[in-house]
Scaffold this active site. Structure first.
Site, PDB file in Angstrom:
ATOM      1  CB  CYS A  36      28.571 -20.872  -1.831  1.00  0.00           C
ATOM      2  SG  CYS A  36      29.731 -20.353  -3.266  1.00  0.00           S
TER       3      CYS A  36
ATOM      4  CG  HIS B  34      25.213 -21.580  -5.811  1.00  0.00           C
ATOM      5  ND1 HIS B  34      25.329 -20.362  -6.537  1.00  0.00           N
ATOM      6  CD2 HIS B  34      26.565 -21.587  -5.152  1.00  0.00           C
ATOM      7  CE1 HIS B  34      26.557 -19.712  -6.357  1.00  0.00           C
ATOM      8  NE2 HIS B  34      27.327 -20.543  -5.569  1.00  0.00           N
TER       9      HIS B  34
HETATM   10  P1  NAP Z   1      34.564  -9.643  -3.550  1.00  0.00           P
HETATM   11  O1  NAP Z   1      33.196  -9.115  -3.679  1.00  0.00           O
HETATM   12  O2  NAP Z   1      35.497  -9.387  -4.488  1.00  0.00           O
HETATM   13  O3  NAP Z   1      35.050  -8.521  -2.082  1.00  0.00           O
HETATM   14  C1  NAP Z   1      36.479  -9.019  -1.750  1.00  0.00           C
HETATM   15  C2  NAP Z   1      36.910  -8.011  -0.615  1.00  0.00           C
HETATM   16  O4  NAP Z   1      38.197  -8.277  -0.172  1.00  0.00           O
HETATM   17  C3  NAP Z   1      36.598  -6.525  -0.894  1.00  0.00           C
HETATM   18  O5  NAP Z   1      35.916  -5.921   0.293  1.00  0.00           O
HETATM   19  C4  NAP Z   1      37.874  -6.085  -1.165  1.00  0.00           C
HETATM   20  O6  NAP Z   1      38.159  -4.674  -0.837  1.00  0.00           O
HETATM   21  C5  NAP Z   1      38.534  -6.892  -0.182  1.00  0.00           C
HETATM   22  N1  NAP Z   1      40.010  -6.800  -0.678  1.00  0.00           N
HETATM   23  C6  NAP Z   1      41.059  -7.216  -1.627  1.00  0.00           C
HETATM   24  N2  NAP Z   1      41.888  -6.912  -1.797  1.00  0.00           N
HETATM   25  C7  NAP Z   1      42.344  -6.802  -0.534  1.00  0.00           C
HETATM   26  C8  NAP Z   1      43.777  -6.533   0.245  1.00  0.00           C
HETATM   27  N3  NAP Z   1      44.696  -6.509  -0.416  1.00  0.00           N
HETATM   28  N4  NAP Z   1      43.590  -6.297   1.659  1.00  0.00           N
HETATM   29  C9  NAP Z   1      42.598  -6.111   2.151  1.00  0.00           C
HETATM   30  N5  NAP Z   1      41.236  -6.412   1.559  1.00  0.00           N
HETATM   31  C10 NAP Z   1      41.307  -6.590   0.152  1.00  0.00           C
HETATM   32  O7  NAP Z   1      34.723 -11.257  -2.992  1.00  0.00           O
HETATM   33  P2  NAP Z   1      33.309 -11.738  -2.424  1.00  0.00           P
HETATM   34  O8  NAP Z   1      32.483 -12.543  -3.465  1.00  0.00           O
HETATM   35  O9  NAP Z   1      32.777 -11.127  -1.293  1.00  0.00           O
HETATM   36  O10 NAP Z   1      34.069 -13.139  -1.443  1.00  0.00           O
HETATM   37  C11 NAP Z   1      34.700 -12.899  -0.562  1.00  0.00           C
HETATM   38  C12 NAP Z   1      35.287 -14.386  -0.117  1.00  0.00           C
HETATM   39  O11 NAP Z   1      34.490 -15.131   0.169  1.00  0.00           O
HETATM   40  C13 NAP Z   1      36.195 -14.884  -1.170  1.00  0.00           C
HETATM   41  O12 NAP Z   1      37.453 -15.679  -0.558  1.00  0.00           O
HETATM   42  C14 NAP Z   1      35.299 -15.835  -1.859  1.00  0.00           C
HETATM   43  O13 NAP Z   1      35.890 -16.905  -2.595  1.00  0.00           O
HETATM   44  C15 NAP Z   1      34.371 -16.402  -0.685  1.00  0.00           C
HETATM   45  N6  NAP Z   1      32.857 -16.807  -0.836  1.00  0.00           N
HETATM   46  C16 NAP Z   1      32.135 -15.833  -1.575  1.00  0.00           C
HETATM   47  C17 NAP Z   1      30.813 -16.568  -1.589  1.00  0.00           C
HETATM   48  C18 NAP Z   1      29.883 -15.755  -2.821  1.00  0.00           C
HETATM   49  O14 NAP Z   1      28.742 -16.322  -2.919  1.00  0.00           O
HETATM   50  N7  NAP Z   1      30.222 -14.446  -3.275  1.00  0.00           N
HETATM   51  C19 NAP Z   1      30.479 -17.549  -1.222  1.00  0.00           C
HETATM   52  C20 NAP Z   1      31.313 -18.533  -0.377  1.00  0.00           C
HETATM   53  C21 NAP Z   1      32.539 -17.887  -0.242  1.00  0.00           C
HETATM   54  P3  NAP Z   1      37.916  -3.430  -1.879  1.00  0.00           P
HETATM   55  O15 NAP Z   1      36.726  -3.107  -1.953  1.00  0.00           O
HETATM   56  O16 NAP Z   1      38.755  -2.421  -1.090  1.00  0.00           O
HETATM   57  O17 NAP Z   1      38.728  -3.924  -3.051  1.00  0.00           O
END
Ligand code: NAP
Length: 374
Positions: free
Chosen positions: A165, A265
């Site tokens: 991001c 950001h």
């Molecule tokens: P998050 O809120 O922690 O969400 C993670 C997701 O992954 C949840 O749906 C979770 O499901 C699922 N998950 C976790 N363990 C799993 C497993 N063993 N099998 C299948 N699903 C699983 O994270 P996020 O911020 O949305 O980020 C997601 C990705 O995008 C990451 O790789 C992050 O680095 C990237 N990213 C994030 C942003 C941002 O601004 N947040 C920006 C760019 C990129 P449960 O609810 O069932 O645990």
């Protein structure tokens, strides 16, 4: 200019649908003209439950009615039959094997995770900057023996990554400046990153309220090498590998900070150009305002009307006021001025959950459809 007005409907799945990025996918895709949500996946903790029970919904609009009772599935391709595309908002510690399994089952995977961004056969695409990198996909699909990516040749399956991001925000104005004034020489960037960038529940309130945390694990390295891959081109006319800007190496130094802002950001950037004398701030502003991108030319429904909004006010952009500019799909720039150390300095604000994540994936999928890769 082509148009996607008559594009047939495509069924899509969302991996990590319960998380921060997954929720933004649901909001954006629930009104998409031709991507239709068909399946939702998350961890075994959530699988089997109605979506509304499995997620801690943090969006400002309610869970779309048709999604509320959809049963969350485990992230296995056999559970996503009928889908053409999956959007992944999976944690990086699980994304690698899951995304690979979906691609090998002939689904096009658009990922937000970091796992495959460095792979020489995976395009790392910021849709407002480098859609030409989709041209690697025929090689990605046809050369399993040359890489550790897939175990077999693929027909429709593929992995496309979007950038971190904080990288996404800065490469948009940097690309506009490079296009107009030639290669950049040095870039220094300091970030003030929102807490939603760490996912939910993210940084503890005890750590972030009344505070600034001057460290985000792995983030500085990501900005430094991702910028090079995105602003680089191909090494050869067959488009078999990416040139990490090695033809004209630029030096990038990033310092990343977590600040008590929910979304958006803010990044302060100083840069210098190879060619001297450098452009004036007024010339840079003109170029930034005029910048257009291929996603617009292709008629992608998620493309912003204006890619970069340059603010005239001295105290903008600000996260609270500007993060939803163009539904979070564009980039805000302000305070473009001379830098006494490098050549030019300015401030960038981008929505980390929208153009920094879900919007980028969706626009990348729209571009891939328009170019015939999906
Ligand atoms: P998050 O809120 O922690 O969400 C993670 C997701 O992954 C949840 O749906 C979770 O499901 C699922 N998950 C976790 N363990 C799993 C497993 N063993 N099998 C299948 N699903 C699983 O994270 P996020 O911020 O949305 O980020 C997601 C990705 O995008 C990451 O790789 C992050 O680095 C990237 N990213 C994030 C942003 C941002 O601004 N947040 C920006 C760019 C990129 P449960 O609810 O069932 O645990």
């Amino acid at each position: 200019m082509s148009s996607q007005k008559n594009q047939r409907e495509l069924k899509v799945g969302i991996l990590g649908a319960t998380g921060t990025v997954g929720q933004r996918f649901i909001v954006l895709l629930s009104s998409h003209p031709y991507f239709k949500i068909h399946a939702l996946g998350a961890s075994a903790r959530s699988a089997g439950q109605a979506y509304v029970k499995a997620t801690k919904w943090k969006q400002s609009t309610p869970v779309p009615e048709f999604v509320r009772e959809m049963v969350v599935k485990e992230c296995k391709s056999s559970e996503f039959q009928g889908c053409d595309i999956v959007f992944s908002g999976l944690d990086h510690d699980v994304a690698g094997p899951i995304e690979k399994e979906f691609a090998e089952a002939e689904l096009a995977v658009f990922s937000n995770a970091k796992n495959y961004r460095r792979d020489p056969l995976v395009p790392l695409v910021v849709p407002l900057v480098n859609p030409s990198h989709f041209d690697i996909l025929p090689n990605q699909r046809s050369h399993p023996s040359n890489s550790s990516l897939f175990t077999k040749s693929l027909n429709k399956g593929c992995i496309v990554a979007n950038a971190n991001c904080s990288t996404t925000g800065i490469v948009v104005p940097l690309k506009a400046l490079e296009d107009a004034f030639g290669p950049l020489d040095k870039i220094i960037v300091n970030t003030m990153q929102a807490i939603s960038g760490a996912g939910y529940p993210g940084v503890s309130s005890m750590d972030i309220l009344d505070n600034v945390v001057p460290y985000i694990g792995g983030e500085e390295e990501k900005i430094e090498w991702e910028t090079s891959k995105i602003l680089g081109g191909f090494t050869d006319s067959d488009k078999t590998a990416f040139d990490l800007h090695s033809q004209s190496p630029m030096k990038i130094s990033a310092s990343c900070n977590r600040v008590p802002v929910l979304d958006g950001h803010t990044e302060v950037v100083s840069c210098s150009f190879k060619k001297q004398p450098p452009p004036t701030p007024e010339q840079c502003i003109e170029v930034l305002r005029k910048y257009t991108c291929e996603a617009q030319d292709l008629g992608c429904p998620s493309a912003p009307k204006e890619v970069i909004h340059v603010h005239d006010e001295q105290d903008r952009p600000q996260p609270r006021l500007d993060r939803y500019y163009q539904n979070g799909a564009g980039v805000n720039v302000g305070r473009v001025r001379e830098c006494p150390v490098l050549d030019i300095k300015f401030v960038v604000l981008s929505n980390n959950v929208s153009i920094g994540a879900a919007t980028s994936s969706i626009m990348n999928a729209e571009i891939a459809v328009a170019k015939g890769f999906v």
